[in-house]
Design an enzyme around this catalytic site. Sequence first.
Site, PDB file in Angstrom:
ATOM      1  N   TYR A 116      -3.402 -12.713  -0.483  1.00 42.12           N
ATOM      2  CA  TYR A 116      -4.483 -11.723  -0.369  1.00 42.12           C
ATOM      3  C   TYR A 116      -4.226 -10.562  -1.337  1.00 42.12           C
ATOM      4  CZ  TYR A 116      -7.178  -7.820   1.422  1.00 42.12           C
ATOM      5  OH  TYR A 116      -7.999  -6.722   1.510  1.00 42.12           O
ATOM      6  N   THR A 155      -6.565  -2.953  -1.849  1.00 44.25           N
ATOM      7  CA  THR A 155      -5.715  -2.949  -0.651  1.00 44.25           C
ATOM      8  C   THR A 155      -4.294  -2.500  -0.948  1.00 44.25           C
ATOM      9  OG1 THR A 155      -4.639  -4.432   0.936  1.00 44.25           O
ATOM     10  CG2 THR A 155      -5.316  -5.421  -1.114  1.00 44.25           C
TER      11      THR A 155
END
Length: 322
Positions: A138, A114
Amino acid sequence: MILITGGAGYIGSHTNKALHNAGYDTVVVDNLCKGYENFVKWGNFENYDFGSKTLREVFEKYDIDGVIHFAAFSSVAESVEMPQKYFKNNYKNTLNLLQIMREFGVNKFILSSTAAVYGNPDKVPITEDQDLKPINPYGHSKFITEKALEREAEKNDFNFVSLRYFNAAGADFDCEVGEFHDPETHLIPLVLDAAIGKRESISIFGDDYNTADGTCVRDYIHVNDLADAHIRAYEYLCDKNESNIFNLGNGQGYSVREVIDMCKKVTGRDFEVKIDERREGDPDILIADSAKIKEKLGWTPKYNLEQIVESAWKWHKKINVI
Ligand code: UDP
């Protein structure tokens, strides 16, 4: 046979379809905590948790050549609230998967990574060699997973490609699969909920960011462009004995306001837009420099923001039956 963890989820199901269309055999492993069994329309399906020791049974049953690893938790906001949930599933459980791969001599691995690994980038567009300074759990969970893969590749007969997605959006143009999260937290489906009348308004999380209109700027990339990149990454792992990390984005940034305006244009509907508090963990601007994957894998994104929203709207109308 390619094993796809999280193949019943959003990006995994689109990639499963693309792999099937390209002639690959697949087995989807998903515990359906977020995914949907009826999204597994191609290949085989096994209901397993990728963090479980029993996952070995899948490696015994099928002749696995490589793994594409989508299964993960991916909400920035939730990760801020429950960091350990993210470290356990996204990082620790991936170590379990790697351990089993090692035992079975499976040495090709693709990670869903990501743009959140960059945190607030030093400069945009972001190149892969920038410092990694994630600002939410995250992003941090994916950052340390990439580090574990680098060590694995140094030490063992193992190669990986890490694909750092920017903002995945849009849906299959045939509407066989699409985006469906419960609860939904992503901007485009929430805006389309407002367009379809499922919610009264859309809230912009902060309009005092360091951007032209004060709202966060993101790089939205069509899920089918992501799927195509996974096939190219798999072919790269088959052809070359090396590992690599690539950004995946359109290279064009849109603010939250611009995305909302595009949704209004595509749907032809108007709805209320409110300004709300900032959401913790959101960087100001994330835009990809995807030159590396273009050069190395010949990948080019096909779809722009308008086409992304059009495909998302088609899917949204299908699942909400209006
Ligand atoms: N966002 C927003 N309102 C919403 C949902 C999202 O303003 O109801 C913003 C969010 O703060 C971020 C951008 O839209 O700046 C994209 O958020 P999303 O959750 O879709 O993806 P992320 O960038 O977190 O992966």
